[in-house]
Design a protein around this motif. Structure first.
Motif, short mmCIF file in Angstrom:
data_model
loop_
_atom_site.label_atom_id
_atom_site.label_comp_id
_atom_site.label_asym_id
_atom_site.label_seq_id
_atom_site.Cartn_x
_atom_site.Cartn_y
_atom_site.Cartn_z
N THR A 154 39.07 29.29 36.79
CA THR A 154 38.01 30.25 37.81
C THR A 154 38.19 31.60 37.82
O THR A 154 37.32 32.46 38.31
CB THR A 154 38.47 29.40 39.30
N ALA A 155 39.59 32.02 37.86
CA ALA A 155 39.94 33.51 37.76
C ALA A 155 39.09 34.17 36.68
O ALA A 155 38.74 35.37 36.80
CB ALA A 155 41.24 33.85 37.95
N LEU A 156 39.25 33.73 35.60
CA LEU A 156 38.57 34.08 34.29
C LEU A 156 37.17 34.04 34.46
O LEU A 156 36.25 35.52 34.17
CB LEU A 156 38.88 33.17 33.03
N ILE A 157 36.45 33.27 35.19
CA ILE A 157 35.15 33.40 35.39
C ILE A 157 34.76 34.52 36.41
O ILE A 157 33.74 35.13 36.34
CB ILE A 157 34.59 32.12 35.81
N THR A 158 35.64 34.58 37.39
CA THR A 158 35.47 35.34 38.79
C THR A 158 35.32 36.75 38.07
O THR A 158 34.69 37.72 38.33
CB THR A 158 36.37 35.16 39.66
N VAL A 159 36.25 37.08 37.27
CA VAL A 159 36.56 38.34 36.67
C VAL A 159 35.45 38.95 35.99
O VAL A 159 34.74 40.02 35.75
CB VAL A 159 37.82 38.69 35.95
N ALA A 160 34.85 37.93 34.94
CA ALA A 160 33.53 38.18 34.25
C ALA A 160 32.42 38.26 35.20
O ALA A 160 31.78 39.16 34.97
CB ALA A 160 33.57 36.98 33.37
N GLY A 161 32.34 37.53 36.36
CA GLY A 161 31.20 37.62 37.27
C GLY A 161 31.18 39.02 37.67
O GLY A 161 30.09 39.73 38.12
N TRP A 162 32.45 39.31 38.22
CA TRP A 162 32.47 40.69 38.95
C TRP A 162 32.37 41.95 37.92
O TRP A 162 31.78 43.12 38.51
CB TRP A 162 33.78 40.75 39.61
N GLY A 163 32.54 41.64 36.71
CA GLY A 163 32.31 43.00 35.65
C GLY A 163 30.92 43.05 35.39
O GLY A 163 30.54 44.17 35.25
N LEU A 164 30.36 41.77 35.55
CA LEU A 164 28.79 42.01 35.40
C LEU A 164 28.12 42.60 36.52
O LEU A 164 27.18 43.42 36.33
CB LEU A 164 28.01 40.63 35.33
N CYS A 165 28.34 42.11 37.77
CA CYS A 165 27.77 42.68 38.98
C CYS A 165 28.82 42.32 40.25
O CYS A 165 28.65 41.50 40.73
CB CYS A 165 26.38 42.07 39.33
N PRO A 166 29.47 43.41 40.63
CA PRO A 166 30.44 43.39 41.69
C PRO A 166 29.74 43.10 42.85
O PRO A 166 28.77 43.44 43.38
CB PRO A 166 31.15 44.74 41.77
#
Length: 214
Positions: A154-166
């Motif tokens: 989940t953390a890996l996905i969350t960081v990726a998602g924030w990286g795309l669009c915080p």
């Protein structure tokens, strides 16, 4: 060889495991990047044995992919992986929160996590703490164990998602709304708000992430 708190880690493998995990979740080791045992060993000033054991553990938790041809690499977050993780979370996490509210669990750790802001890495850790604090008091150890097992992915996905669009501000507002309702004892309402919160992020990530399997 000490950790950031200045204490000696339980073992070299634990030290290596936490060091590599932190580097992945903080974006220092990029998705798809090769994890060469000799290079990691030299960087961490250890032999290759604890590095090898740590990589096996990280593969089991979903942060690393092991291939007989490519060796170990940081997992690439794609839409299929995100869908699998969020499918399980949506089934279990709102129900765990509902039960925690019914049991009048202590949500003080969740409230403390709301005030822990900073860079991407710090926000990711605070997000982990907040969500775990919501379900930890559900009274079902197996449910907690399953959800804990998804935390790294989940953390890996969350960081990726924030990286795309915080979306930190919107998520913070949703977190606070969930916590208020939970603390007031409205179990069903808290579960519904959490379900919508998780689903909203899952939908956005599914649209943004590449639909590939690696």
């Amino acid at each position: 060889m000490y950790d950031r708190a200045g204490t000696l880690p339980a073992s070299r493998t634990d030290f290596v495991l936490e060091s590599i995990k932190e580097a992945i979740l903080h974006g220092k080791l990029k998705p798809g990047q090769a994890l060469v045992e000799s290079e990691l060993a030299a960087t961490l000033n250890v032999s290759k044995t604890p590095v090898r054991e740590a990589l096996k553990t990280l593969a089991g938790s979903g942060l690393v992919v092991m291939s007989p041809y490519r060796g170990a690499t940081v997992r690439v977050v794609d839409a299929e992986m995100a869908a699998s993780v969020y499918d399980v979370r949506l089934l279990l996490e709102p129900e765990a929160l509902r039960r925690a509210v019914q049991r009048r669990a202590d949500f003080s750790e969740a409230r403390a996590a709301l005030d822990d802001t900073g860079d991407l890495a710090r926000r990711s850790l605070a997000n982990r703490r907040f969500h775990r604090a919501l379900y930890a008091g559900c009274g079902n150890p197996l449910m907690v164990e399953v959800l804990d097992g998804l935390r790294d992915r989940t953390a890996l996905i969350t960081v990726a998602g924030w990286g795309l669009c915080p979306t930190w501000e919107a998520e913070d507002a949703e977190h606070r709304a969930i916590l208020v309702v939970a603390e007031e004892g409205f179990a069903d309402e808290a579960a519904d708000l959490l379900r919508r919160h998780v689903q909203t992020f899952a939908d956005r990530v599914a649209e943004e992430l590449p639909d590939v399997v690696r």
